[in-house]
Design a protein around this motif. Structure first.
Motif, PDB file in Angstrom:
ATOM      1  N   VAL A  66      16.597  13.304  50.646  1.00 58.20           N
ATOM      2  CA  VAL A  66      16.504  11.869  51.235  1.00 58.20           C
ATOM      3  C   VAL A  66      17.496  11.014  50.428  1.00 58.20           C
ATOM      4  N   PRO A  67      17.718  10.055  51.152  1.00 55.42           N
ATOM      5  CA  PRO A  67      18.753   8.990  50.323  1.00 55.42           C
ATOM      6  C   PRO A  67      18.147   8.163  49.342  1.00 55.42           C
ATOM      7  N   GLU A  68      16.925   7.880  49.339  1.00 61.75           N
ATOM      8  CA  GLU A  68      16.269   7.042  48.289  1.00 61.75           C
ATOM      9  C   GLU A  68      14.621   7.254  48.536  1.00 61.75           C
ATOM     10  N   LEU A  69      13.977   6.760  47.395  1.00 59.34           N
ATOM     11  CA  LEU A  69      12.547   6.853  47.263  1.00 59.34           C
ATOM     12  C   LEU A  69      11.770   5.725  47.647  1.00 59.34           C
ATOM     13  N   ASN A  70      12.531   4.744  47.644  1.00 61.97           N
ATOM     14  CA  ASN A  70      11.674   3.217  47.587  1.00 61.97           C
ATOM     15  C   ASN A  70      11.678   2.491  48.967  1.00 61.97           C
ATOM     16  N   ILE A 120      15.683  20.707  54.224  1.00 56.84           N
ATOM     17  CA  ILE A 120      15.557  19.602  55.410  1.00 56.84           C
ATOM     18  C   ILE A 120      16.331  18.507  54.728  1.00 56.84           C
ATOM     19  N   MET A 121      17.157  17.906  55.585  1.00 54.42           N
ATOM     20  CA  MET A 121      17.971  16.897  54.780  1.00 54.42           C
ATOM     21  C   MET A 121      18.162  15.556  55.810  1.00 54.42           C
ATOM     22  N   HIS A 122      18.077  14.174  55.179  1.00 52.12           N
ATOM     23  CA  HIS A 122      18.582  12.944  55.724  1.00 52.12           C
ATOM     24  C   HIS A 122      19.836  12.885  54.914  1.00 52.12           C
ATOM     25  N   ALA A 123      20.681  13.306  55.470  1.00 54.64           N
ATOM     26  CA  ALA A 123      22.061  13.277  54.670  1.00 54.64           C
ATOM     27  C   ALA A 123      23.000  12.232  55.253  1.00 54.64           C
ATOM     28  N   GLU A 124      23.671  11.353  54.375  1.00 54.65           N
ATOM     29  CA  GLU A 124      24.432  10.362  54.818  1.00 54.65           C
ATOM     30  C   GLU A 124      25.833  10.582  54.633  1.00 54.65           C
ATOM     31  N   ALA A 125      26.043  11.355  53.293  1.00 58.48           N
ATOM     32  CA  ALA A 125      27.792  11.222  52.854  1.00 58.48           C
ATOM     33  C   ALA A 125      28.205  12.700  53.363  1.00 58.48           C
ATOM     34  N   ALA A 142      18.203  21.957  58.284  1.00 59.62           N
ATOM     35  CA  ALA A 142      17.577  21.113  59.555  1.00 59.62           C
ATOM     36  C   ALA A 142      17.888  19.587  59.146  1.00 59.62           C
ATOM     37  N   LEU A 143      18.461  18.892  59.971  1.00 62.15           N
ATOM     38  CA  LEU A 143      18.755  17.287  59.859  1.00 62.15           C
ATOM     39  C   LEU A 143      18.110  16.550  60.457  1.00 62.15           C
ATOM     40  N   VAL A 144      17.534  15.505  59.944  1.00 64.40           N
ATOM     41  CA  VAL A 144      16.907  14.598  60.415  1.00 64.40           C
ATOM     42  C   VAL A 144      17.739  13.381  60.739  1.00 64.40           C
ATOM     43  N   ASN A 145      17.651  12.846  61.950  1.00 64.87           N
ATOM     44  CA  ASN A 145      18.527  11.606  62.403  1.00 64.87           C
ATOM     45  C   ASN A 145      19.932  11.782  62.207  1.00 64.87           C
ATOM     46  N   ARG A 146      20.501  12.986  62.535  1.00 66.67           N
ATOM     47  CA  ARG A 146      21.753  13.182  62.464  1.00 66.67           C
ATOM     48  C   ARG A 146      22.266  14.389  63.592  1.00 66.67           C
TER      49      ARG A 146
END
Length: 332
Positions: A66-70, A120-125, A142-146
């Motif tokens: 995930v990109p961040e935890l907060n 399982i990834m929400h990968a941005e870069a 598996a990609l979430v939102n991509r």
């Protein structure tokens, strides 16, 4: 501590039969399986996870990036993945990518080194090419939102353009004609898709898109505050504001109230995502739903199907909806 040999002796079956039962094989005679299950319960036997992983070449662990935890958005994502995997007796290992190419790549290599069965990834870069190679040569992903061409079956996506359209159309239906917009980062596909939806709604209403009413934000709370101040400084008239996520909408609400505005009468505001705090800010935030938990659950089920042979139904395209609260009102 009981051993597998003691289980076999108590059940009166062979070691191979016990092994097949413990590994969930469907070829075991039901009567023999019942004997093994009874012996396991009586001896309080706990299978050795290392031995099991060596036997079936799996660790029953799934890596999550995930990109961040907060941020509540990613908290919902992680919760959905973890609960879905745990229900299938699988465990997750979570890493953070921070929207940085080097950090995301390092996180992926870490998860691979932990012998995860899949990611399982929400990968941005990470580039599409990197993800395609990872999926084909190293382990399933598996990609979430991509959406990545070539592995569409592994992707769950939201119709972000429709979400941006719904937000602006709502304000137009309330009579607003001068609508400002704070976008997400211009290098993020979902942010640009939401902006395109905003522009489509304006075009349908016969309203020209004014670049002076658009500010490129950063998906952070401060981006909403700075964005509103910048838009006001341009001395452009607007009675409503769409923000590309709830964090920026929250920042804009806080800034507007600090400036003495009466919301929503002086300024109607719409967010995007419908995160947990959207109904705690004042006024409560009208926003666009982003079913990230359902998308994450779908990604987890895809991996359970692909790697572990389960048979869940998969829906890969999700549609947003408008969530009406008190931060918008008719234009007077």
């Amino acid at each position: 501590m009981a051993t597998i040999y003691q289980v076999a002796e108590r059940a009166g079956v062979s070691l191979s039969t016990v092994s097949r039962v413990l590994n969930g094989k469907s070829t075991v005679n039901p009567a023999l399986k019942a004997k093994v299950d009874k012996a396991v319960a009586e001896l309080n036997y706990r299978p050795n996870s290392v031995a099991r992983s060596l036997a079936n070449n799996r660790t029953d662990s799934i890596g999550v990036l995930v990109p961040e935890l907060n941020a509540p958005f990613f908290g919902d994502l992680m919760q959905a993945v973890e609960s879905t995997c745990r229900a299938a007796d699988k465990h997750v290992i979570i890493t953070v990518g921070k929207n940085c190419l080097a950090t995301e790549q390092d996180a992926v290599e870490f998860l691979i080194s932990r012998n995860c069965d899949a990611l399982i990834m929400h990968a941005e870069a990470l580039s599409d090419e990197y993800l395609l190679e990872l999926n084909s040569k190293k382990l399933p992903i598996a990609l979430v939102n991509r959406q990545v061409e070539g592995i569409e079956e592994a992707c769950t996506v939201l119709d972000n353009e429709k979400g941006g359209y719904l937000a602006t159309r709502h304000l137009l239906e309330l009579g607003h004609k001068h609508i400002a917009y704070i976008s997400g980062p211009t290098d993020k596909a979902d942010a640009m898709q939401r902006l395109e939806g905003h522009k489509r709604a304006l075009n349908e209403a016969g309203i020209a898109v004014n670049s002076q009413l658009i500010y490129n934000g950063d998906y952070q709370e401060d981006g909403g505050k700075i964005g509103l101040l910048e838009l006001l400084a341009r001395d452009m008239t607007f009675s409503a504001l769409v923000c590309a996520n709830d964090w920026m909408a929250s920042g804009a609400i806080s800034c507007a109230r600090d400036l003495g505005m009466s919301l929503p009468h002086d300024l109607s505001i719409v967010g995007f995502d419908d995160v947990v705090f959207a109904h705690h800010v004042f006024p409560r935030l009208t926003t666009v739903s982003n079913p990230v938990a359902e998308m994450a659950e779908t990604s987890a089920k895809f991996i359970l199907n692909k790697v572990y042979g389960q048979k869940h139904e998969i829906n890969r395209l999700f549609s947003p909806s408008l969530v009406l609260r008190e931060s918008t009102t008719k234009y007077e």
